[in-house]
Enzyme design. Structure first.
Site, PDB file in Angstrom:
ATOM      1  N   CYS A 276      13.449  10.684   7.432  1.00  0.00           N
ATOM      2  CA  CYS A 276      13.382  10.192   8.818  1.00  0.00           C
ATOM      3  C   CYS A 276      14.735  10.297   9.513  1.00  0.00           C
ATOM      4  CB  CYS A 276      12.896   8.753   8.828  1.00  0.00           C
ATOM      5  SG  CYS A 276      13.817   7.709   7.696  1.00  0.00           S
TER       6      CYS A 276
ATOM      7  N   LYS B 271       0.857  -1.194   0.000  1.00  0.00           N
ATOM      8  CA  LYS B 271       0.000   0.000   0.000  1.00  0.00           C
ATOM      9  C   LYS B 271       0.889   1.239   0.000  1.00  0.00           C
ATOM     10  CE  LYS B 271      -1.816   2.784   2.838  1.00  0.00           C
ATOM     11  NZ  LYS B 271      -1.710   4.003   2.023  1.00  0.00           N
TER      12      LYS B 271
ATOM     13  N   GLU C 236       9.500   1.044  10.822  1.00  0.00           N
ATOM     14  CA  GLU C 236      10.540   2.069  10.617  1.00  0.00           C
ATOM     15  C   GLU C 236       9.841   3.407  10.800  1.00  0.00           C
ATOM     16  OE1 GLU C 236      13.628   1.606  10.284  1.00  0.00           O
ATOM     17  OE2 GLU C 236      13.791  -0.494   9.668  1.00  0.00           O
TER      18      GLU C 236
ATOM     19  N   GLU D 161       9.677  15.799  15.710  1.00  0.00           N
ATOM     20  CA  GLU D 161      10.073  15.613  14.309  1.00  0.00           C
ATOM     21  C   GLU D 161       9.316  16.623  13.447  1.00  0.00           C
ATOM     22  OE1 GLU D 161       8.722  12.111  12.065  1.00  0.00           O
ATOM     23  OE2 GLU D 161      10.784  11.913  11.380  1.00  0.00           O
TER      24      GLU D 161
HETATM   25  P1  NAD Z   1       2.172   8.327   7.913  1.00  0.00           P
HETATM   26  O1  NAD Z   1       2.385   7.542   9.143  1.00  0.00           O
HETATM   27  O2  NAD Z   1       1.132   9.374   7.912  1.00  0.00           O
HETATM   28  O3  NAD Z   1       1.771   7.354   6.704  1.00  0.00           O
HETATM   29  C1  NAD Z   1       2.620   6.307   6.283  1.00  0.00           C
HETATM   30  C2  NAD Z   1       1.781   5.290   5.530  1.00  0.00           C
HETATM   31  O4  NAD Z   1       0.850   4.713   6.437  1.00  0.00           O
HETATM   32  C3  NAD Z   1       0.964   5.867   4.382  1.00  0.00           C
HETATM   33  O5  NAD Z   1       0.910   4.928   3.338  1.00  0.00           O
HETATM   34  C4  NAD Z   1      -0.405   6.031   5.012  1.00  0.00           C
HETATM   35  O6  NAD Z   1      -1.463   6.033   4.070  1.00  0.00           O
HETATM   36  C5  NAD Z   1      -0.461   4.807   5.911  1.00  0.00           C
HETATM   37  N1  NAD Z   1      -1.384   4.887   7.035  1.00  0.00           N
HETATM   38  C6  NAD Z   1      -1.808   5.984   7.697  1.00  0.00           C
HETATM   39  N2  NAD Z   1      -2.672   5.640   8.688  1.00  0.00           N
HETATM   40  C7  NAD Z   1      -2.786   4.293   8.651  1.00  0.00           C
HETATM   41  C8  NAD Z   1      -3.509   3.327   9.414  1.00  0.00           C
HETATM   42  N3  NAD Z   1      -4.306   3.699  10.419  1.00  0.00           N
HETATM   43  N4  NAD Z   1      -3.371   2.025   9.116  1.00  0.00           N
HETATM   44  C9  NAD Z   1      -2.556   1.631   8.110  1.00  0.00           C
HETATM   45  N5  NAD Z   1      -1.857   2.486   7.335  1.00  0.00           N
HETATM   46  C10 NAD Z   1      -1.958   3.800   7.597  1.00  0.00           C
HETATM   47  O7  NAD Z   1       3.582   8.906   7.492  1.00  0.00           O
HETATM   48  P2  NAD Z   1       3.931   9.858   6.263  1.00  0.00           P
HETATM   49  O8  NAD Z   1       3.449  11.229   6.584  1.00  0.00           O
HETATM   50  O9  NAD Z   1       3.502   9.231   4.981  1.00  0.00           O
HETATM   51  O10 NAD Z   1       5.531   9.823   6.304  1.00  0.00           O
HETATM   52  C11 NAD Z   1       6.262  10.603   7.184  1.00  0.00           C
HETATM   53  C12 NAD Z   1       6.706   9.812   8.388  1.00  0.00           C
HETATM   54  O11 NAD Z   1       7.361   8.627   7.994  1.00  0.00           O
HETATM   55  C13 NAD Z   1       7.706  10.567   9.243  1.00  0.00           C
HETATM   56  O12 NAD Z   1       7.403  10.438  10.608  1.00  0.00           O
HETATM   57  C14 NAD Z   1       9.021   9.854   8.946  1.00  0.00           C
HETATM   58  O13 NAD Z   1       9.992   9.959   9.934  1.00  0.00           O
HETATM   59  C15 NAD Z   1       8.578   8.463   8.716  1.00  0.00           C
HETATM   60  N6  NAD Z   1       9.566   7.723   7.914  1.00  0.00           N
HETATM   61  C16 NAD Z   1      10.371   6.811   8.524  1.00  0.00           C
HETATM   62  C17 NAD Z   1      11.341   6.130   7.800  1.00  0.00           C
HETATM   63  C18 NAD Z   1      12.242   5.115   8.452  1.00  0.00           C
HETATM   64  O14 NAD Z   1      12.826   4.313   7.732  1.00  0.00           O
HETATM   65  N7  NAD Z   1      12.382   5.096   9.758  1.00  0.00           N
HETATM   66  C19 NAD Z   1      11.491   6.394   6.451  1.00  0.00           C
HETATM   67  C20 NAD Z   1      10.665   7.326   5.856  1.00  0.00           C
HETATM   68  C21 NAD Z   1       9.698   7.985   6.602  1.00  0.00           C
END
Ligand code: NAD
Length: 478
Positions: free
Chosen positions: A281, A172, A247, A381
């Site tokens: 991240c 997804k 992650e 963050e």
């Molecule tokens: P997010 O948590 O809003 O969304 C990430 C994904 O999860 C998206 O595909 C979203 O549609 C999905 N999602 C959201 N709510 C959900 C739920 N209830 N159930 C299942 N899936 C759901 O994050 P974002 O805004 O897309 O990305 C930014 C965040 O990601 C930042 O906090 C960043 O640090 C983190 N990030 C971490 C890494 C790592 O490797 N540690 C890498 C990249 C980004």
């Protein structure tokens, strides 16, 4: 351009018939209208993946699976320019960066293609009369959920090891950036991946992502995204005792001692926080600096930061593109205002540059000095191009400040003192730490976080453990 869901080897519309617009963050233009997956599409995709797990894929020799992954790597390289343009237009990243990232996605499939037949069990000298050994078996259907900041790269980090281990997957992508994942599905089919092994269902978190996490046939959930969403996913996955790897977010420290090579440090440090417009991240968004060199370092950081070229990501020379969305832009602006209100000094950036498209969400990189560890810009963050500089008096205080965080994803350390390197790298609570550089990711080495930054390690051979079960067999010799 593929805009429909990929389920059981075919591109299909969402069962609801719903589509939504995917916007180009550079100028707000509608790039595509993409099918919006819902629970019924997730159900179809998971069932297809479950059938594929018990079909030819499940019986295929590891070496043959590996060859398909190598073909996917080759096809990504053959289509690198087109994929990079798609990633540039959906995620707003400068075209050159997008090309590098497509290269990394290809390298990832290549690495795990080679690893597929090199991940195996062991024989164990147990205290019984017979032979004890372990087998590595696939976990089953994996639900893979990825964010918008490195869309194809992070998908590859999950799909590479998942498929190498013989699992099947429902991916997804983030609703903002589904296009390269859909393009990958077409390339995977061309490479000979059997129907149903990879399914791609773009859609929102609630109503699509959560349906994937809670689907009873999903045995493993791998999530990259925010810590708040990850916490909810872990709770939701508890009901089925699903395997979970996470992650999550970060607030990474960049620790600069007074014997550091300052010019090298400044050049690497600015990229380590402003690359991808700070939507990373691992962004080293907290510079902790020995107070003896504080002013000198701040001057150099500000001078270097002012030189960044912020602009349209397809324009030659652009180093920092737009922020992904109006929502994210507003969040970053809120943090900049909070930094000022809490008494930190904004020395440069944090404004809209001149000459950029009116509907793009652009921001010049910002450096704050005079920050302290209690301020929101130092604790939370931001996920944008904002750096906070905080002074320390000695090594003990530097370590305390570095660890005074809910996160523990990445860190950097700048010093020429080997003893200090040994002490500080041990003491800092972080899954990744780089010394005299700012790298976070090496494809061949484990990557992941301590504390609120996650659970499990992706990349390298360690990632294969996330996607396989260990079965212990004992054969009696009587
Ligand atoms: P997010 O948590 O809003 O969304 C990430 C994904 O999860 C998206 O595909 C979203 O549609 C999905 N999602 C959201 N709510 C959900 C739920 N209830 N159930 C299942 N899936 C759901 O994050 P974002 O805004 O897309 O990305 C930014 C965040 O990601 C930042 O906090 C960043 O640090 C983190 N990030 C971490 C890494 C790592 O490797 N540690 C890498 C990249 C980004």
């Amino acid at each position: 351009m593929q805009t429909r869901l990929f389920i059981d080897g075919r591109f299909v519309p969402a069962k609801s018939g719903r589509v939504y617009p995917v916007l180009n963050p550079a100028d707000g233009a509608v790039l595509a209208r993409v099918s919006e997956g819902g629970p019924e599409d997730i159900d179809a995709a998971v069932n297809a993946a479950a059938r594929a797990a018990s079909g030819p894929w499940g019986k295929m020799q590891a070496r043959e699976r590996g060859k398909i992954l190598l073909k996917i790597a080759g096809l990504i390289r053959d289509n690198l320019d087109a994929l990079a343009l798609l990633e540039c237009r959906t995620a707003g990243k400068p075209l050159g960066d997008a090309k590098d990232e497509m290269g990394l996605a290809a390298d990832t499939f290549e690495y795990y293609g080679g690893a597929a037949n090199k991940h195996f069990g062991e024989t164990i000298p147990v205290a019984g009369a017979g032979l004890d050994y372990t087998l590595r078996e696939p976990v089953g259907v994996c639900g893979l959920i990825v964010p918008w900041n490195f869309p194809l790269v992070i998908a590859a980090w999950k799909l590479g090891p998942a498929l190498a281990c013989g699992n099947t997957a429902v991916l997804k992508p983030s609703p903002e950036t589904p296009l390269t994942a859909l393009a990958l599905a077409a390339l995977a089919a061309e490479a000979g991946l059997p129907e149903g092994v990879l399914n791609v269902v773009p859609g929102p978190g609630p109503g699509c992502g959560d349906a994937l996490v809670t689907h009873p046939l999903v045995r493993k959930v791998s999530f990259t995204g925010s810590t708040a969403t990850g916490t909810g996913i872990m709770k939701a996955a508890a009901d089925g005792i699903k395997r979970v790897s996470l992650e999550l977010g970060g607030k990474s420290p960049n620790i600069v001692f007074d014997d550091a090579d300052l010019d090298l440090c400044v050049e690497k440090s600015v990229w380590s926080v402003f690359y991808n417009a700070g939507q990373d991240c691992c962004a080293r968004s907290r510079v902790l600096v020995h107070r003896r060199i504080h002013d000198k370092l701040v001057d150099k950081l500000v001078a270097r930061t002012r030189k960044f070229v912020v602009g349209h990501p397809e324009k030659k020379g652009t180093q920092i593109g737009p922020i992904i969305s109006a929502r994210q832009h507003a969040k970053i602006a809120m943090y900049i205002a909070s930094g000022k209100a809490q008494g930190a000094k904004l020395l440069c950036g944090g404004v809209r540059p001149k000459g950029v498209p009116a509907k793009g969400h652009y921001l010049t990189p910002a450096v704050f000095a005079g920050a302290d560890a209690e301020m929101r810009i130092a604790r939370e963050e931001i996920f944008g191009p904002v750096l906070a500089v905080i002074p320390f008096k000695d090594e003990a205080e530097a370590i305390a400040l570095a660890n005074d965080s809910a996160y523990g994803l990445s860190a950097s350390l700048w010093t020429r003192d080997v003893g200090r390197v040994l002490r500080v790298t041990r003491a800092v609570q972080s899954g990744v730490i780089s010394v005299n550089t700012s790298s976070s990711v090496h494809l061949e080495a484990p990557f992941g976080g301590y504390k609120g930054s996650g659970l499990g390690r992706e990349l390298g051979l360690k990632a294969l453990d996330l996607y396989s079960e260990v079965k212990n067999v004992f054969i009696s010799n009587v």
